[in-house]
Design a protein around this motif. Structure first.
Motif, PDB file in Angstrom:
ATOM      1  N   GLY A 233       0.787  -1.224   0.000  1.00 36.69           N
ATOM      2  CA  GLY A 233       0.000   0.000   0.000  1.00 36.69           C
ATOM      3  C   GLY A 233       0.820   1.275   0.000  1.00 36.69           C
ATOM      4  O   GLY A 233       0.275   2.356  -0.020  1.00 36.69           O
ATOM      5  N   CYS A 234       2.126   1.116   0.042  1.00 33.71           N
ATOM      6  CA  CYS A 234       2.943   2.318   0.124  1.00 33.71           C
ATOM      7  C   CYS A 234       3.261   2.817  -1.275  1.00 33.71           C
ATOM      8  O   CYS A 234       3.895   2.134  -2.055  1.00 33.71           O
ATOM      9  N   LEU A 235       2.788   3.994  -1.571  1.00 34.95           N
ATOM     10  CA  LEU A 235       2.972   4.510  -2.928  1.00 34.95           C
ATOM     11  C   LEU A 235       4.446   4.679  -3.259  1.00 34.95           C
ATOM     12  O   LEU A 235       4.881   4.338  -4.343  1.00 34.95           O
ATOM     13  N   CYS A 236       5.215   5.154  -2.296  1.00 36.00           N
ATOM     14  CA  CYS A 236       6.607   5.450  -2.654  1.00 36.00           C
ATOM     15  C   CYS A 236       7.351   4.166  -3.001  1.00 36.00           C
ATOM     16  O   CYS A 236       8.103   4.125  -3.961  1.00 36.00           O
ATOM     17  N   CYS A 237       7.105   3.096  -2.245  1.00 32.21           N
ATOM     18  CA  CYS A 237       7.767   1.826  -2.574  1.00 32.21           C
ATOM     19  C   CYS A 237       7.161   1.217  -3.817  1.00 32.21           C
ATOM     20  O   CYS A 237       7.864   0.758  -4.698  1.00 32.21           O
ATOM     21  N   SER A 238       5.824   1.200  -3.841  1.00 33.40           N
ATOM     22  CA  SER A 238       5.200   0.437  -4.909  1.00 33.40           C
ATOM     23  C   SER A 238       5.353   1.116  -6.257  1.00 33.40           C
ATOM     24  O   SER A 238       5.532   0.444  -7.257  1.00 33.40           O
TER      25      SER A 238
ATOM     26  N   TYR B  83      15.789   7.909  -0.328  1.00 29.95           N
ATOM     27  CA  TYR B  83      15.172   7.548   0.937  1.00 29.95           C
ATOM     28  C   TYR B  83      13.830   6.929   0.681  1.00 29.95           C
ATOM     29  O   TYR B  83      13.093   7.356  -0.174  1.00 29.95           O
ATOM     30  N   CYS B  84      13.530   5.944   1.404  1.00 30.55           N
ATOM     31  CA  CYS B  84      12.243   5.322   1.260  1.00 30.55           C
ATOM     32  C   CYS B  84      11.961   4.612   2.550  1.00 30.55           C
ATOM     33  O   CYS B  84      12.889   4.194   3.244  1.00 30.55           O
ATOM     34  N   CYS B  85      10.692   4.498   2.916  1.00 32.72           N
ATOM     35  CA  CYS B  85      10.377   3.758   4.131  1.00 32.72           C
ATOM     36  C   CYS B  85      10.767   2.316   3.880  1.00 32.72           C
ATOM     37  O   CYS B  85      11.036   1.550   4.668  1.00 32.72           O
TER      38      CYS B  85
HETATM   39 ZN   LIG Z   1       8.124   3.522   0.939  1.00 39.13          ZN
END
Ligand SMILES: [Zn+2]
Ligand SMILES: Nc1nc2c(ncn2[C@@H]2O[C@H](COP(=O)(O)OP(=O)(O)OP(=O)(O)O)[C@@H](O)[C@H]2O)c(=O)[nH]1
Length: 393
Positions: free
Chosen positions: A105-110, A391-393
């Motif tokens: 569900g994480c936009l930045c990762c996905s 950077y990314c979660c």
């Molecule tokens: Zn992320």
């Protein structure tokens, strides 16, 4: 607390560039193709609190803009985790829609793992887009999404971040800005304003002139640099929204103009996000500048008078680096930053100067100036850091 600075868009009539005629674009494309690469595709991030008018703006752009092939990515969170994202593409008034399957569900990762890939696949299937609009959910921190596109551009993607547009609800904007977050975190509405390259106060039909003034003052107190537009039904001049080049060296000239007008602001609402700006004459070195920024953004070792680390959400500046003939633009979003030489050259050595604008919390102008001056004069031990880092979660 004083009022914010005079709104700069009233003093500074920025000329609206004409839309490029199609044949002009084709010439450009042909030239690019000859050079062996196609033009990079801009991404505009559209953010704003729930119900502020983001979708209304997207639809407006899609109906007004006929020369560009625009892809729209909607980052709508459903009930549970967002496993799919809808991707709409407009071409000649027709709207195609697809669903992207995302691993989490994480936009930045996905988007990184999958979404960008999906965009590229789609372009292979359907032909290239000229523009991408990305609507984030109302509660998103646009910084994470912005960082991702920004980093990706550095990695040679054919997509680049053009700008962050934040829509503010005229009726509920002030209320959103004062919302308390646990752990004293900066609330989303404030973050969206701090990060914006353009702010659209929408739904002005719902409030009185007096209330609008209050909201404008609050917005300006957070972001002293941003252009503010007021609209109904998100109807804006498209040239105010698209092709801002807010993150690349092309913005060097317009930033120079803007930096003349920006002023340090004063805390207005509880969460005291402010804009701090200062100018220091002379030259710095690349190493020292990197150290200054990294202490601020990465180490969080620069503190205010009460010992609280300064927290920078957005950073912009034009600086003078010794031996570089051109002005260098500094850009920062959260922990990510970038230095890039602009086309603007220093005319004489005696005009060399450094102008910085920082938006964030616990920012103390005098301390910042001192730290900057120190890094200009002291010889720092030489350390190697890459200019930006993902950077990314
Ligand atoms: Zn992320
Ligand atoms: N009165 C008034 N209503 C507006 C205006 N602009 C948009 N709306 C309405 O406000 C509601 C929300 O607009 P959207 O464009 O869906 O807002 P959004 O930001 O995309 O909303 P979410 O995606 O749910 O966060 C819709 O019912 C719009 O018709 C305006 O200028 N004035």
């Amino acid at each position: 607390a004083g009022a914010g600075p005079a709104p700069m868009e009233e003093e500074e009539e920025e000329e609206c560039p004409e839309l490029v005629p199609i044949d002009g674009q084709e010439v450009e494309r042909a030239e690019e193709a000859e050079r062996g690469h196609s033009p990079k595709i801009p991404v505009t991030i559209i953010t704003g609190y729930l119900g502020a008018g983001k979708t209304t703006l997207l639809n407006y752009i899609l109906t007004e803009q006929h020369t560009k092939r625009i892809a729209v990515i909607l980052n709508e969170f459903g009930e549970g985790s967002a496993l799919e994202k809808s991707l709409a593409i407009s071409q000649g008034g027709e709207l195609y829609e697809e669903w992207l399957e995302l691993r989490n569900g994480c936009l930045c990762c996905s988007v990184k793992d999958n979404g960008l890939k999906a965009i590229e696949n789609l372009m292979q299937k359907k032909g290239k887009f000229d523009y991408i609009l990305l609507e984030t959910t109302g509660l998103a921190d646009p910084g994470a999404v912005a960082s991702m596109f920004w980093v990706d551009a550095e990695l040679g993607s054919d997509i680049y971040l053009d700008g962050i547009v934040s829509i503010v609800d005229a009726k509920y904007g002030l209320q959103h800005l004062t919302e308390e977050k646990p752990d004293g975190l900066v609330n989303e509405a404030t973050r969206q304003i701090a990060l914006a390259d353009l702010i659209i106060i929408n739904k002005t039909d719902l409030i009185l002139q007096e209330e609008l003034k209050k909201l404008r003052t609050a917005v300006r107190s957070i972001n002293g640099l941003v252009k503010i537009l007021e609209t109904q039904r998100s109807r804006v001049d498209l040239c105010e929204v698209l092709d801002l080049h807010a993150f690349d060296s092309l913005s060097g000239l317009s930033l120079q103009k803007k930096l003349q007008h920006v002023q340090t602001t004063h805390p207005h609402l509880d969460k005291s996000i402010v804009t701090v700006t200062f100018e220091i004459l002379g030259n710095t070195t690349e190493e020292n500048l990197n150290e200054f920024i990294q202490n601020l953004l990465w180490e969080r070792s620069v503190k205010d008078k009460t010992g609280h680390p300064m927290e920078v959400i957005r950073l912009k500046g034009l600086v003078s680096i010794k031996d570089k003939p051109h002005q260098v633009i500094v850009q920062g979003v959260h922990e990510l930053y970038d230095l890039e030489e602009t086309m603007v050259s220093w005319k004489e050595d005696d005009e060399r100067t450094n102008r910085l604008v920082l938006i964030g919390r616990n920012l103390d102008k005098d301390i910042l100036k001192q730290v900057f001056i120190a890094t200009m004069t002291e010889k720092q031990s030489w350390t190697f850091f890459s200019l930006s880092s993902a950077y990314c979660c």
